[in-house]
Design a protein around this motif. Structure first.
Motif, mmCIF file in Angstrom:
data_model
loop_
_atom_site.group_PDB
_atom_site.id
_atom_site.type_symbol
_atom_site.label_atom_id
_atom_site.label_comp_id
_atom_site.label_asym_id
_atom_site.label_seq_id
_atom_site.Cartn_x
_atom_site.Cartn_y
_atom_site.Cartn_z
ATOM 1 N N TYR A 4 0.735 -1.182 0.002
ATOM 2 C CA TYR A 4 -0.093 0.057 0.130
ATOM 3 C C TYR A 4 1.017 1.342 0.158
ATOM 4 C CZ TYR A 4 -3.194 -3.759 1.154
ATOM 5 O OH TYR A 4 -3.827 -4.794 1.077
ATOM 6 N N VAL A 5 0.734 1.900 -0.860
ATOM 7 C CA VAL A 5 1.703 3.261 -1.246
ATOM 8 C C VAL A 5 1.070 4.434 -0.830
ATOM 9 C CG1 VAL A 5 3.081 4.361 -2.967
ATOM 10 C CG2 VAL A 5 2.587 2.057 -3.188
ATOM 11 N N TYR A 6 1.721 5.317 0.024
ATOM 12 C CA TYR A 6 1.390 6.611 0.477
ATOM 13 C C TYR A 6 2.397 7.664 0.097
ATOM 14 C CZ TYR A 6 -1.670 3.722 3.426
ATOM 15 O OH TYR A 6 -2.786 2.838 3.968
ATOM 16 N N LYS A 7 1.743 9.080 -0.249
ATOM 17 C CA LYS A 7 2.892 9.982 -0.411
ATOM 18 C C LYS A 7 2.830 10.827 0.722
ATOM 19 C CE LYS A 7 3.368 13.713 -3.751
ATOM 20 N NZ LYS A 7 3.573 13.913 -5.161
ATOM 21 N N SER A 8 4.097 11.516 0.949
ATOM 22 C CA SER A 8 4.092 12.287 2.029
ATOM 23 C C SER A 8 3.910 13.690 1.530
ATOM 24 C CB SER A 8 5.835 12.519 2.643
ATOM 25 O OG SER A 8 5.962 13.531 3.343
ATOM 26 N N ARG A 9 2.888 14.249 2.361
ATOM 27 C CA ARG A 9 2.479 15.532 1.971
ATOM 28 C C ARG A 9 3.509 16.615 2.292
ATOM 29 N NH1 ARG A 9 -2.695 14.813 0.066
ATOM 30 N NH2 ARG A 9 -3.783 13.047 1.008
ATOM 31 N N ARG A 10 4.461 16.271 3.196
ATOM 32 C CA ARG A 10 5.436 17.228 3.545
ATOM 33 C C ARG A 10 6.526 17.089 2.832
ATOM 34 N NH1 ARG A 10 6.582 16.830 9.704
ATOM 35 N NH2 ARG A 10 4.641 18.108 9.583
ATOM 36 N N LYS A 11 7.156 15.664 2.485
ATOM 37 C CA LYS A 11 8.385 15.786 1.628
ATOM 38 C C LYS A 11 8.175 15.609 0.278
ATOM 39 C CE LYS A 11 11.386 16.000 4.969
ATOM 40 N NZ LYS A 11 12.463 16.976 5.035
ATOM 41 N N ALA A 12 8.482 16.347 -0.698
ATOM 42 C CA ALA A 12 8.214 16.218 -2.210
ATOM 43 C C ALA A 12 8.853 14.709 -2.585
ATOM 44 C CB ALA A 12 8.697 17.406 -2.942
ATOM 45 N N ASP A 13 8.138 14.172 -3.523
ATOM 46 C CA ASP A 13 8.470 12.817 -4.013
ATOM 47 C C ASP A 13 8.896 11.886 -3.156
ATOM 48 O OD1 ASP A 13 7.930 13.858 -6.739
ATOM 49 O OD2 ASP A 13 10.062 14.793 -6.572
ATOM 50 N N GLY A 39 -0.854 10.344 2.166
ATOM 51 C CA GLY A 39 -1.903 10.527 1.564
ATOM 52 C C GLY A 39 -1.855 9.121 0.959
ATOM 53 N N PHE A 40 -2.873 8.091 0.849
ATOM 54 C CA PHE A 40 -2.891 7.002 0.232
ATOM 55 C C PHE A 40 -2.971 7.233 -1.331
ATOM 56 C CE2 PHE A 40 -5.214 3.427 -2.110
ATOM 57 C CZ PHE A 40 -4.540 2.394 -1.632
ATOM 58 N N VAL A 41 -2.049 6.372 -2.197
ATOM 59 C CA VAL A 41 -1.713 6.760 -3.499
ATOM 60 C C VAL A 41 -2.169 5.347 -4.364
ATOM 61 C CG1 VAL A 41 -0.216 6.886 -5.610
ATOM 62 C CG2 VAL A 41 -0.166 8.316 -3.362
ATOM 63 N N LEU A 42 -1.958 4.003 -3.951
ATOM 64 C CA LEU A 42 -2.459 3.264 -4.643
ATOM 65 C C LEU A 42 -2.216 1.664 -3.733
ATOM 66 C CD1 LEU A 42 0.108 1.268 -6.349
ATOM 67 C CD2 LEU A 42 0.231 3.624 -7.320
ATOM 68 N N GLU A 43 -2.503 0.639 -4.115
ATOM 69 C CA GLU A 43 -2.548 -0.689 -3.924
ATOM 70 C C GLU A 43 -1.661 -1.411 -5.029
ATOM 71 O OE1 GLU A 43 -4.680 -4.699 -2.396
ATOM 72 O OE2 GLU A 43 -5.929 -2.901 -2.640
ATOM 73 N N VAL A 44 -0.617 -2.019 -4.668
ATOM 74 C CA VAL A 44 0.308 -2.657 -5.957
ATOM 75 C C VAL A 44 0.639 -4.184 -5.415
ATOM 76 C CG1 VAL A 44 2.339 -1.810 -5.264
ATOM 77 C CG2 VAL A 44 1.844 -2.382 -7.486
ATOM 78 N N ALA A 45 0.482 -5.206 -6.481
ATOM 79 C CA ALA A 45 0.954 -6.414 -6.226
ATOM 80 C C ALA A 45 2.403 -6.522 -6.629
ATOM 81 C CB ALA A 45 0.227 -7.482 -7.196
#
Length: 86
Positions: A4-13, A39-45
């Protein structure tokens, strides 16, 4: 293996892969504080055939199995320039 992939809203990329959805308790508190809201981005196998843009999937799978998370930091600019010359 699901991730489960999440993006940091404080640290870019900067992205966090978790072995279990919304299981932020596995992140060490100093890292969690540094990343801020995620923030949730995607679920990946993460199969052995899966390719990822900026991380070695075998390393991601190993980190998920051992620690429950993997952090993908942004590439360093000098590495991006070097890759562009290949």
């Amino acid at each position: 293996m699901q991730a489960y992939v999440y993006k940091s809203r404080r640290k870019a990329d900067t992205y966090v892969f978790l072995a279990a959805r919304d299981d932020f308790a596995c992140l060490p508190e100093p890292l969690r504080a540094q990343l801020g809201e995620l923030g949730f981005v995607l679920e990946v196998a993460l199969t052995p055939e899966r390719k990822l843009a900026r991380s070695d999937p075998a390393v991601v799978r190993a980190n998920l199995a051992a620690h429950g998370f993997h952090v993908q930091f942004p590439p360093r600019p000098e590495l991006e320039v070097a890759r562009g010359r290949d």
